[in-house]
Design a protein around this motif. Structure first.
Motif, PDB file in Angstrom:
ATOM      1  N   THR A  29      32.037  40.760  38.931  1.00 18.87           N
ATOM      2  CA  THR A  29      30.973  41.528  39.593  1.00 18.87           C
ATOM      3  C   THR A  29      30.341  40.725  40.736  1.00 18.87           C
ATOM      4  O   THR A  29      29.725  41.300  41.625  1.00 18.87           O
ATOM      5  CB  THR A  29      29.852  41.887  38.598  1.00 18.87           C
ATOM      6  N   VAL A  33      26.649  33.075  37.043  1.00 18.63           N
ATOM      7  CA  VAL A  33      26.373  32.672  35.662  1.00 18.63           C
ATOM      8  C   VAL A  33      25.103  31.818  35.674  1.00 18.63           C
ATOM      9  O   VAL A  33      24.996  30.871  36.454  1.00 18.63           O
ATOM     10  CB  VAL A  33      27.555  31.843  35.098  1.00 18.63           C
ATOM     11  N   TYR A 125      31.694  35.836  29.397  1.00 20.42           N
ATOM     12  CA  TYR A 125      32.147  35.658  30.784  1.00 20.42           C
ATOM     13  C   TYR A 125      33.665  35.671  30.873  1.00 20.42           C
ATOM     14  O   TYR A 125      34.367  35.404  29.901  1.00 20.42           O
ATOM     15  CB  TYR A 125      31.612  34.331  31.348  1.00 20.42           C
ATOM     16  N   PHE A 162      30.857  37.286  35.559  1.00 22.45           N
ATOM     17  CA  PHE A 162      30.777  38.512  34.768  1.00 22.45           C
ATOM     18  C   PHE A 162      32.037  39.324  35.050  1.00 22.45           C
ATOM     19  O   PHE A 162      32.325  39.626  36.212  1.00 22.45           O
ATOM     20  CB  PHE A 162      29.525  39.301  35.152  1.00 22.45           C
TER      21      PHE A 162
END
Ligand SMILES: Cc1cc2nc3c(=O)[nH]c(=O)nc-3n(C[C@H](O)[C@H](O)[C@H](O)COP(=O)(O)O)c2cc1C
Length: 183
Positions: A29, A33, A125, A162
């Motif tokens: 996306t 993180v 993740y 992500f």
């Protein structure tokens, strides 16, 4: 029973299920993180075994978009870095030891890398290991972009973020790869 023979049935153990369901992720996306999770992931990395416990590693966390873009442009198999938001570079430090143990830096850093992939998966993740060493031109590129000294060797670049795609867990088990007692 899974309808697709390639699909995995959960095994009922969280750690094993994390290992079995990890797949390489190449679409993200772009959201970064958070630092706290990066630290957890790097704690997992540094918990890896290493020959004579030399721990011949260090890690660069790249979140600067320009640097991620430059690495993505210059590393032909790591284009996904540009949209990942974060990249972790695992660095080998053979110079940390002057005994035979220094020869094991690739295995040591690979163990740390695998812990990164698994800890990231456990936290939700996506990651993909993109190889750098032993490709001399990739090693030179990563050294140049990130200002890494000549005696320190980038083993890989791991885009992490992500996930924007979900790789389906695959069963790669092959009984033929196993011998018992003798080859
Ligand atoms: C040493 C190594 C180098 C790799 N290099 C790349 C790479 O440069 N680019 C890439 O997209 N994937 C790379 N991969 C990921 C593999 O393609 C991937 O792990 C393999 O296809 C199996 O898929 P899975 O991770 O989803 O199980 C690499 C993996 C390893 C272990």
């Amino acid at each position: 029973m899974a309808s697709n023979p390639q699909e995995l049935v959960p095994m009922g153990n969280e750690s094993i299920d994390t290992i079995m369901s990890r797949r390489s992720v190449r679409k993200f996306t772009g959201e970064k993180v958070p630092e706290e999770d990066i630290k957890t992931i790097l704690k997992a990395a540094m918990a890896a075994p290493s020959a004579v416990n030399v721990q011949p590693w260090s890690f660069i966390v790249v979140q600067d978009e320009e640097l991620l873009g430059e690495l993505a442009n210059r590393l032909p198999h790591a284009k996904m870095l540009a949209g990942a938001g974060t990249g972790i570079i695992v660095l080998g430090h053979p110079e940390k030891d002057d005994t035979y143990a220094r020869e094991y830096w690739v295995q040591d850093c690979s163990a740390a890398s695998m812990n990164i992939l698994l800890a990231a998966k456990a936290l939700g993740y996506g990651t993909v290991w993109t190889g750098v060493y032993p490709d001399g031109s990739k090693v030179d590129t990563v050294r140049e972009v990130l200002n890494i000294p000549d005696d320190i060797i980038p083993l890989n670049v791991i885009p992490i973020g992500f996930p924007a795609e979900e790789g389906r867990p695959r069963d790669k088990f092959n009984e033929g790869n196993i011998s018992w007692d003798m080859y």
